[in-house]
Structures are given as structure tokens and as C-alpha cells.
Design a protein around this motif. Structure first.
Motif, PDB file in Angstrom:
ATOM      1  N   THR A 149       6.988   7.979  -0.294  1.00 17.83           N
ATOM      2  CA  THR A 149       5.564   7.656  -0.309  1.00 17.83           C
ATOM      3  C   THR A 149       5.231   6.732  -1.479  1.00 17.83           C
ATOM      4  O   THR A 149       4.467   5.766  -1.328  1.00 17.83           O
ATOM      5  CB  THR A 149       4.704   8.932  -0.378  1.00 17.83           C
ATOM      6  N   ALA A 150       5.804   7.003  -2.642  1.00 19.00           N
ATOM      7  CA  ALA A 150       5.608   6.100  -3.777  1.00 19.00           C
ATOM      8  C   ALA A 150       6.188   4.727  -3.468  1.00 19.00           C
ATOM      9  O   ALA A 150       5.646   3.691  -3.891  1.00 19.00           O
ATOM     10  CB  ALA A 150       6.256   6.684  -5.027  1.00 19.00           C
ATOM     11  N   GLN A 151       7.261   4.719  -2.734  1.00 18.17           N
ATOM     12  CA  GLN A 151       7.932   3.469  -2.396  1.00 18.17           C
ATOM     13  C   GLN A 151       7.071   2.570  -1.503  1.00 18.17           C
ATOM     14  O   GLN A 151       6.903   1.377  -1.777  1.00 18.17           O
ATOM     15  CB  GLN A 151       9.258   3.798  -1.694  1.00 18.17           C
ATOM     16  N   ILE A 152       6.476   3.136  -0.454  1.00 22.58           N
ATOM     17  CA  ILE A 152       5.699   2.302   0.452  1.00 22.58           C
ATOM     18  C   ILE A 152       4.413   1.815  -0.222  1.00 22.58           C
ATOM     19  O   ILE A 152       4.002   0.661  -0.044  1.00 22.58           O
ATOM     20  CB  ILE A 152       5.413   3.030   1.786  1.00 22.58           C
ATOM     21  N   PHE A 153       3.801   2.666  -1.050  1.00 19.99           N
ATOM     22  CA  PHE A 153       2.614   2.219  -1.774  1.00 19.99           C
ATOM     23  C   PHE A 153       2.980   1.267  -2.905  1.00 19.99           C
ATOM     24  O   PHE A 153       2.235   0.320  -3.192  1.00 19.99           O
ATOM     25  CB  PHE A 153       1.829   3.427  -2.300  1.00 19.99           C
ATOM     26  N   GLY A 154       4.103   1.517  -3.557  1.00 15.93           N
ATOM     27  CA  GLY A 154       4.556   0.582  -4.583  1.00 15.93           C
ATOM     28  C   GLY A 154       4.828  -0.791  -4.015  1.00 15.93           C
ATOM     29  O   GLY A 154       4.510  -1.821  -4.634  1.00 15.93           O
ATOM     30  N   ASN A 155       5.414  -0.839  -2.832  1.00 13.43           N
ATOM     31  CA  ASN A 155       5.656  -2.134  -2.196  1.00 13.43           C
ATOM     32  C   ASN A 155       4.355  -2.792  -1.756  1.00 13.43           C
ATOM     33  O   ASN A 155       4.230  -4.026  -1.781  1.00 13.43           O
ATOM     34  CB  ASN A 155       6.610  -1.955  -1.017  1.00 13.43           C
ATOM     35  N   ALA A 156       3.364  -1.997  -1.370  1.00 10.86           N
ATOM     36  CA  ALA A 156       2.044  -2.558  -1.088  1.00 10.86           C
ATOM     37  C   ALA A 156       1.463  -3.192  -2.345  1.00 10.86           C
ATOM     38  O   ALA A 156       0.840  -4.272  -2.288  1.00 10.86           O
ATOM     39  CB  ALA A 156       1.113  -1.476  -0.553  1.00 10.86           C
ATOM     40  N   ALA A 157       1.674  -2.543  -3.488  1.00  8.81           N
ATOM     41  CA  ALA A 157       1.193  -3.109  -4.754  1.00  8.81           C
ATOM     42  C   ALA A 157       1.889  -4.431  -5.054  1.00  8.81           C
ATOM     43  O   ALA A 157       1.251  -5.400  -5.490  1.00  8.81           O
ATOM     44  CB  ALA A 157       1.424  -2.117  -5.884  1.00  8.81           C
ATOM     45  N   ARG A 158       3.189  -4.489  -4.829  1.00  9.00           N
ATOM     46  CA  ARG A 158       3.925  -5.738  -5.068  1.00  9.00           C
ATOM     47  C   ARG A 158       3.375  -6.866  -4.206  1.00  9.00           C
ATOM     48  O   ARG A 158       3.200  -8.001  -4.669  1.00  9.00           O
ATOM     49  CB  ARG A 158       5.407  -5.527  -4.762  1.00  9.00           C
ATOM     50  N   GLU A 159       3.098  -6.554  -2.952  1.00  6.01           N
ATOM     51  CA  GLU A 159       2.568  -7.577  -2.052  1.00  6.01           C
ATOM     52  C   GLU A 159       1.201  -8.064  -2.526  1.00  6.01           C
ATOM     53  O   GLU A 159       0.900  -9.266  -2.478  1.00  6.01           O
ATOM     54  CB  GLU A 159       2.466  -7.026  -0.630  1.00  6.01           C
ATOM     55  N   HIS A 160       0.368  -7.135  -2.987  1.00 10.97           N
ATOM     56  CA  HIS A 160      -0.967  -7.504  -3.468  1.00 10.97           C
ATOM     57  C   HIS A 160      -0.859  -8.377  -4.710  1.00 10.97           C
ATOM     58  O   HIS A 160      -1.614  -9.355  -4.875  1.00 10.97           O
ATOM     59  CB  HIS A 160      -1.766  -6.232  -3.768  1.00 10.97           C
ATOM     60  N   MET A 161       0.073  -8.039  -5.574  1.00 13.76           N
ATOM     61  CA  MET A 161       0.281  -8.828  -6.785  1.00 13.76           C
ATOM     62  C   MET A 161       0.757 -10.236  -6.446  1.00 13.76           C
ATOM     63  O   MET A 161       0.293 -11.228  -7.014  1.00 13.76           O
ATOM     64  CB  MET A 161       1.292  -8.124  -7.694  1.00 13.76           C
TER      65      MET A 161
END
Length: 397
Positions: A149-161
Motif C-alpha cells: 500500500t505504501a508502494q502504490i501511494f509512494g509511486n503516485a507521489a513520484r508521478e505527481h512530483m
């Protein structure tokens, strides 16, 4: 028929195994508090939807029996992290549809220590109910050896950045704000204040997310008494009543998966659609809202939700939190309770606890964390797999 919340209660949210109690003990505490808040006995209750994710099928009955043995229907509700709001939505529908005049919504969770899994078997997610969501992530980012779960949200953060220039400091500002807010909440799992630098320096869970930007596993329960307008009048509860002006639940559509983006897969399109439905039904916009309790399971989800709710344009959420617009003295106060990051996240209780906080705020009963003059509140609860529930509440004039 209008529906009103006339009583709320919750336990303190705590680290699993902190207290020697069973889930029914939690529900007895929260449910008793909600009924006392409303000035009602359990015998007034006609139906009981109960939210939980990790207990056995009829755990809802076992928990509700602590409040009374009146034989009323008990429904077990499971909708991932949106479970609590789903139980509340059933309560509202029972009342608005005329089936019942008084419904008690309960939510609880007794969890285990450690990161919440995604049901993926360490990367073999073929049988998981969120297989399509993790498939989107794996196709673009691969699958790492970090909590899913941290992984999929962390990757969402990377995309937003990458797309908008959002910074790690802006993500950390969410965690710092919510930890600061929780210092005034006696129900919160954490009450320590942390600076942006301290949030950034905490252990990395899945870059760019650090520990102080992630909601913990928690034990806890929450309850809300939902009644009809005629029940309010009959029992002279006008001084306690907060109106559920509008509520909507949405699930995934093609938009969640077509882009191949984790931002969409973690639910931003669902949240946007639910918010649009609520504002259309209520005739009130986000500009009319004073206080917001939203689903900050990870700091990035608070930023994504700002955009989904219309609080800012796409890509502007990092600047919004950095500006102070979402804390005391700003345009809105978001997560005065401390949010999931700091108040805690017992899955089945979370959505009802959000509404409990808003009821206290709209009644002017939130003490040191009170938002001055709050009249309209919005709750947002989301679960992967997926469900997004948005609830608009208003204090009657």
C-alpha cells in the motif's frame, strides 16, 4: 426525508496490543458514548450496520450485543478502508428511505502490528481483489520489496512530483500539519509535534514517503446515531442534531486504469466524482465548507484529495498546503483531528470517526482544536478496490 446525526462516540485510537481488550470492548465504549451523547438507550435503535475488515463474518453481532440484545437487524459491512463511511451511508439510507427512524452505525478494528498488506503475496497478486490496481503500478514501476500500500501511494507521489514539480518538503508539510493538529486531540494515537525537517528525516517506507507521512495500524472503534427529522422533533434533539446534507459513494471506472497512472489507480477519479455528486445534490460548493476530514492514509493522498475536492487546480496541491491554506487561520482546516496519519487508522472505524470529529466541530465542542465559526463540514473516506465516500454535514441555523 432528512437524516441527522444526533450522537457520536469513539475510543482513543491506539497502537495494536496497547490495551488488553477485545473488539467488542471497543464497540461497547464507543457505542455507549454515542447513545449517551444523543440521550438515547439502545432500545430506541431499529437497525445496526457495523463496519469491520479483519474479523469473522458475524463479528458485528458479537460487538453490538454489548450494547443490548433487542433482536434488531445487524449488518456486517466490509469495504476496505472506506468501511466506516459505508456503514454510515447505510444508516443514512435506512433513515432517508423511511425504513427506520433511528439507526446506529458502528465501526471497529483490532489490528496486528506492522505494515498493512495489499493482499498481493509479495508480488503474486493474481488472486487479490486489488489485482488490477497493483497491475497498473507494476506495469509502470515494477514491484518492490516494500509494503504494497505504501508502494502504490509512494509511486503516485513520484508521478505527481514528476508531472507537477511537487516537492518532498510539500509532501512532508502534510505530515507536519496533521501531527501538529493531533497534539490537541485526546483520541489520537500520536500527539507529538514534528517539524517538516523531522518528517523528512524519519525512516523511508517507500520513497518519497517517510514513516511520519504514513498512517499506522491501529485499534479502535467509533459510533454515530443517525435519525429522521420526525425523530429529532419527537425527542427534542434539535440542539444535538447535525444534518447529513448530501452523501455519495463511487467506485472505480475505466478512468482508474486507462491512464496507467498510480494517481488514478489509488482513487483520485473516484473521489472527484463523489465530491461532484455531493456538491450538486447539496447546492453547496467547496467554497462553502469550513472544515474537512479527509483520507490521508499517506501524505500524497491528502494532496490528491485537495485536487479531487476542487480546493485547488490539478498540480497545485503542494503549494496549497505549503501556503497554510489548510490549517488554522487558512481557508479551510483540514484534518483538525490529526487525520489518519496521526489520529490513527483502524480501518472499520475511520470513516465514522471522521464524522464524529466534524459533528464536534459543527456543534462547537472540539475544545482546543475547535475551528472558529464552523458551520459546514466535509468528510472523505476512500478504500482501494474501490470505494470513495464523501459526506457533507451542516449545523442547522
Amino acid at each position: 426525508m432528512k437524516a441527522y446525526v444526533v450522537g457520536v462516540g469513539m475510543t482513543r485510537f491506539e497502537k495494536p496490543e496497547t490495551r488488553d481488550w477485545q473488539y467488542w470492548d471497543m464497540v461497547r465504549e464507543a457505542g455507549t458514548a454515542a447513545l449517551a451523547d444523543a440521550g438515547l438507550s439502545y432500545e430506541a435503535v431499529e437497525q445496526v450496520p457495523v463496519g469491520h475488515c479483519f474479523q469473522a463474518s458475524t463479528a458485528g453481532q458479537r460487538a453490538a450485543y454489548e450494547l443490548g440484545l433487542s433482536g434488531v437487524p445487524v449488518y456486517n459491512v466490509n469495504n476496505n478502508c472506506a468501511t466506516g463511511a459505508t456503514a454510515l451511508m447505510l444508516a443514512r439510507q435506512f433513515v432517508e428511505g423511511g425504513a427506520s427512524d433511528c439507526v446506529l452505525a458502528l465501526g471497529f478494528e483490532k489490528m496486528t502490528r506492522g505494515a498493512l498488506g495489499g493482499g498481493t503475496g509479495g508480488g503474486d497478486f493474481a488472486g487479490s481483489p486489488v489485482a488490477r490496481h497493483y497491475g497498473v503500478m507494476a506495469a509502470r514501476h515494477g514491484f518492490a520489496r516494500t509494503p504494497p500500500t505504501a508502494q502504490i501511494f509512494g509511486n503516485a507521489a513520484r508521478e505527481h512530483m514528476e508531472k507537477y514539480g511537487t516537492t518532498e518538503a510539500q509532501l512532508a508539510a502534510v505530515g507536519a500539519k496533521n501531527h501538529r493538529h493531533s497534539a490537541n486531540n485526546p483520541y489520537a494515537q500520536f500527539q507529538d509535534v514534528h517539524s517538516v525537517d523531522e518528517v523528512l528525516a524519519s525512516r523511508t517506507v517507500h520513497a518519497p514517503l517517510t514513516k511520519l507521512q504514513c498512517s499506522p495500524t491501529s485499534d479502535g472503534a467509533a459510533a454515530a446515531v443517525v435519525v429522521s427529522e420526525r425523530f429529532v422533533e419527537r425527542h427534542a434533539l434539535g440542539g444535538r442534531a447535525v444534518e447529513i446534507v448530501a452523501q455519495a459513494m463511487t467506485t472505480d471506472t475505466e478512468e482508474s486504469f486507462a491512464s496507467g497512472s498510480c494517481v488514478d489507480a489509488v482513487g483520485q477519479p473516484m473521489s472527484r466524482a463523489a465530491a461532484r455528486q455531493v456538491h450538486d445534490r447539496a447546492g453547496l460548493g467547496i467554497e462553502d465548507v469550513d472544515v474537512v476530514e479527509l483520507h490521508d492514509c499517506f501524505s500524497v493522498n491528502e494532496l490528491l484529495t485537495y485536487e479531487a475536492l476542487g480546493m485547488c487546480a490539478p498540480g497545485e496541491s503542494g503549494k496549497l498546503v505549503e501556503s497554510g491554506a489548510t490549517t488554522y487561520g487558512g481557508r479551510w482546516v483540514v484534518n483538525p483531528s490529526g487525520g489518519l496519519i496521526s489520529k490513527g487508522h483502524p480501518l472499520g472505524a475511520t470513516g465514522i470517526a471522521q464524522v464524529a470529529e466534524l459533528v464536534w466541530q459543527l456543534r462547537g465542542e472540539a475544545e482546543a482544536r475547535q475551528v472558529p465559526g464552523a458551520r459546514v463540514g466535509l468528510a472523505h473516506n476512500i478504500g482501494l478496490g474501490g470505494a470513495a465516500v464523501v459526506t457533507l454535514l451542516r449545523r442547522p441555523a
